[in-house]
Design an enzyme around this catalytic site. Structure first.
Site, PDB file in Angstrom:
ATOM      1  N   TYR A 127       0.843  -1.204   0.000  1.00 10.42           N
ATOM      2  CA  TYR A 127       0.000   0.000   0.000  1.00 10.42           C
ATOM      3  C   TYR A 127       0.876   1.250   0.000  1.00 10.42           C
ATOM      4  O   TYR A 127       0.955   1.976  -0.959  1.00 10.42           O
ATOM      5  CB  TYR A 127      -0.955  -0.013   1.193  1.00 10.42           C
ATOM      6  N   ASP A 164     -17.609   3.378  -8.153  1.00 10.91           N
ATOM      7  CA  ASP A 164     -16.539   3.875  -7.296  1.00 10.91           C
ATOM      8  C   ASP A 164     -16.493   5.398  -7.409  1.00 10.91           C
ATOM      9  O   ASP A 164     -16.005   5.946  -8.394  1.00 10.91           O
ATOM     10  CB  ASP A 164     -15.200   3.265  -7.717  1.00 10.91           C
ATOM     11  N   HIS A 182     -15.660   1.462  -4.135  1.00 10.53           N
ATOM     12  CA  HIS A 182     -14.234   1.410  -3.839  1.00 10.53           C
ATOM     13  C   HIS A 182     -13.874   0.180  -3.006  1.00 10.53           C
ATOM     14  O   HIS A 182     -12.706  -0.179  -2.909  1.00 10.53           O
ATOM     15  CB  HIS A 182     -13.816   2.683  -3.119  1.00 10.53           C
TER      16      HIS A 182
END
Length: 687
Positions: free
Chosen positions: A461, A624, A659
């Site tokens: 990430y 999203d 998302h």
């Protein structure tokens, strides 16, 4: 069977002559037309349908897909319970029995009372894509405010449930990025919303002019009272919370995603609601751990990059700070006032630690955790010594533990029945030396009898001060169970070691994030863990950006790349919905210096035509409205237009999904089955 590009005919994608001149640099943007909302543009909708048909046909041919989906279904079929929330004598919690599309909400009268179903989101839609989002019981536990999320969108509608009658009332619209804070007397709730967007702009327009309102039960939303707004600073967002005694309303304001807040306080017992500033300047992290009377306890990074606890007497005009818990070598993640103690959650070398300390800072002691893993959350109240914490690890699903903060005694409140044997697996932590000599942690999950080198899936990430701590994932376990290695890189840009770790990987230092991830990938191959031709990479959101960026920079290092809901156009992300918040981490493309940094790594603009790429499966969703799907649409179109070797470049487009939050269990399983089958094929993982 060979499933390379020779088997694929990509849908034709029209390329315009659009060129922007940004800070003196000509930037082509031939797929700008793909930014149009798929709901209103027939042209974009036709492109999406063609791409989806191609990807579905390709994925259907993958030999392991059905078996992976079946095993994921088995591994996902375990009970999951949230931290309980006590109001009066009632305990509220969510429980997914295993394969519920969405976790229902239950209530118990007393800790050991019989669980009673309050809300079952499965009744709201046939496809499971309508989810229960935020929820908050009233102070006396007789009512419940809850938010409904449809199709994965960040937009919410708020409803009020009367527990006695079972009736639902009061619908509040255009709510986003909001808390649900009850007035102390239960007369209504404080919540945050944006102005109603123009028709057709709901899922793309920039989010501005956030404001806190008060809704009195039984009245229309049009009569709601505006509590706090900053029209002169339209980029600020505001979240309200009410202290347990109902006296104080604390509003936390921010401009971006970085933990830099201003605090505004309102005395709800005063004849007129008058706001006064507690903290101004958007300079430090401030999180309320709890309040006892006029004494507020905050977690802050003021003069403490790894955070400390301070107390503030908010009734005093001076509002001087008193240090309660000093900064330590560990990162203070969370604190909560429970009884007359502070329950503190720390990160020590990316693993969780728990401590108890008195409200005067004395009597500190460690709390024994069930193992090496993560503390995933705390709950409890100042009016009693009963607290709860959630614990998990890579090979241990989330458990709920109850703790008496007065004595330190604890017991397991809930632990799921396992659908696998933890003894079959090994969890290891490696330290990887990054390009600049810094050690970067790398966790590995594998089967104990796994033969190395093995096909390896590396996840990362590296942004927004988010720490990737050990947590249970049926998806990770499935990959390891198949005979692969699942790896998690704790690269800079995250929050694993506090503010300095985050700062080392944001804005002009963003390349450090990519360098760290590449170093982890190289370590996996050089140390004999991953096969040189058997390394896949995966990431969501900012992690999707990570995957697409390093794929451009080191395509020869990877067999497959899985960028999901990623930010791929670093020059236009501020134009849509919540994108403007991300300038804290990325910088602002309107700034010449930030533009130069962003343009240098922007995945959409750095595709290397003529270089062999790994197999790429981009993933996004049509609803999203956090990272709008145009990022993935444009990136996939550019990949397909370039000469990047024989491996496929496909895009998986989920419908009625966003998302990630609110996605049904079945949709999660289907997505992971597709991604893992794709990665397994190209890394040679045969199960």
């Amino acid at each position: 069977m060979i499933l390379d590009e020779a088997d694929i005919s990509y849908p034709p994608t029209w390329a315009s002559g659009q060129v922007d001149t940004l800070h003196g640099v000509a930037v082509p943007d031939p797929y700008r037309w793909l930014e149009a909302d798929v709901r209103s543009s027939a042209e974009v909708r036709a492109w999406v349908e063609a791409e989806a048909a191609l990807t579905d046909a390709y994925l259907a041919r993958l030999p392991a897909r059905a078996a992976i989906a079946a095993r994921l279904t088995e591994l996902w079929n375990y009970a999951r319970v949230s931290l309980p929330v006590r109001r009066g004598d009632r305990y509220f919690f969510r429980r997914n029995s295993g394969l519920d599309a969405q976790a229902p909400l239950y209530v118990r009268d007393g800790l050991d009372g019989e669980a009673r179903l309050l809300i079952d989101p499965a009744q709201w839609s046939e496809d499971g894509a309508t989810a229960l989002a935020e929820w908050a019981p009233s102070p006396d536990g007789t009512r419940l405010a809850y938010a409904v999320q449809d199709g994965g969108s960040d937009w919410r509608s708020i409803h009020i449930l009367d527990l006695a009658s079972g009736e639902t009332s009061d619908v509040l619209a255009w709510v986003k990025f909001s808390g649900l804070a009850w007035a102390g007397n239960g007369s209504g709730i404080f919540y945050s919303r944006f102005p109603e967007p123009k028709p057709g702009a709901e899922f793309q327009a920039a989010n501005l002019d956030h404001a806190v309102h008060f809704h009195r039960l039984g009245t229309p939303q049009s009569a709601d009272f505006l509590v706090h707004a900053t029209p002169d600073r339209p980029k600020l967002s505001h979240v309200a919370e009410v202290t347990e005694d109902g006296r104080w309303l604390l509003i936390t304001s921010a401009e971006g995603t970085e933990a830099r807040y201003e605090l505004t306080l309102i005395d709800l017992t005063a004849p007129r609601l008058k706001a006064r500033t507690l903290v101004r300047g958007l300079e430090q992290d401030w999180r309320l751990a709890g309040a006892v009377g006029d004494h507020f306890y905050f977690v802050t990074d003021l003069d403490a990059p790894r955070r400390r606890v301070v107390a503030m007497d908010v009734a005093s005009p001076m509002r001087r700070l008193r240090e309660i818990v000093p900064e330590s070598e560990d990162v203070l993640e969370e604190a909560r006032v429970v009884g007359d103690r502070l329950l503190l959650s720390y990160l020590h070398d990316v693993a969780g630690r728990l401590r108890l300390v008195g409200l005067d800072g004395r009597g500190a002691r460690d709390v024994m955790l069930p193992g090496i893993g993560s503390v995933l959350g705390l709950s409890g109240r100042a009016d009693g010594a009963e607290g709860f914490y959630a614990f998990a690890s890579y090979d241990r699903p989330t458990e709920i533990h109850r703790i008496d903060t007065a004595t330190g005694a604890q017991a397991c409140h809930f632990a799921p029945r396992l659908t696998f044997d933890p003894a079959r697996f090994v969890v290891e932590q490696h330290k990887v030396v990054a390009r600049d000599g810094v050690e970067v942690p790398l966790f590995l999950l594998r089967r104990r009898d796994c033969v190395l080198p093995a096909p390896t899936l590396l996840y990362g990430y590296g942004g927004f001060a988010i720490a990737l701590t050990p947590g249970f994932s049926p998806a990770a376990l499935a990959w390891a169970e198949m005979g692969g290695v699942y790896a998690v890189a704790n690269i800079r840009g995250g929050g694993e070691y506090g503010k300095a770790w985050h700062d080392a990987g944001r804005r002009h230092a963003k390349q450090t994030v990519f360098d760290d991830f590449i170093a982890c990938a190289e370590h996996l191959v050089a140390s004999g863990i991953a096969r040189a031709d058997g390394l896949a990479i995966h990431g969501h959101s900012n992690g999707g950006l990570l995957v697409s960026a390093v794929t451009n920079q080191r395509p020869e290092l990877f067999a497959a790349a899985l960028p999901a809901v990623g930010v791929h156009d670093m020059l236009r992300f501020t134009q849509f919905t919540a994108g403007r918040y991300w300038t804290d981490d990325y910088g602002d493309p309107a700034d010449p210096q930030d533009f130069a940094t962003l343009h240098a790594y922007s995945p959409l603009h750095r595709i290397r035509d003529g270089v062999a790429y790994p197999a790429v499966l981009v993933a996004t969703a049509d609803t999203d409205d956090r990272v709008v799907p145009a990022h993935s649409f444009k990136y996939a179109a550019a990949l397909q237009a370039a000469a990047l070797g024989p491996r496929p470049r496909l895009i998986r487009i989920e419908t009625r999904a966003g998302h990630g939050a609110g996605k049904s269990t079945q949709a999660q399983i289907a997505e992971i089955a597709d991604l893992w089958a794709f990665a397994a094929y190209w890394t040679g993982l045969r199960g």
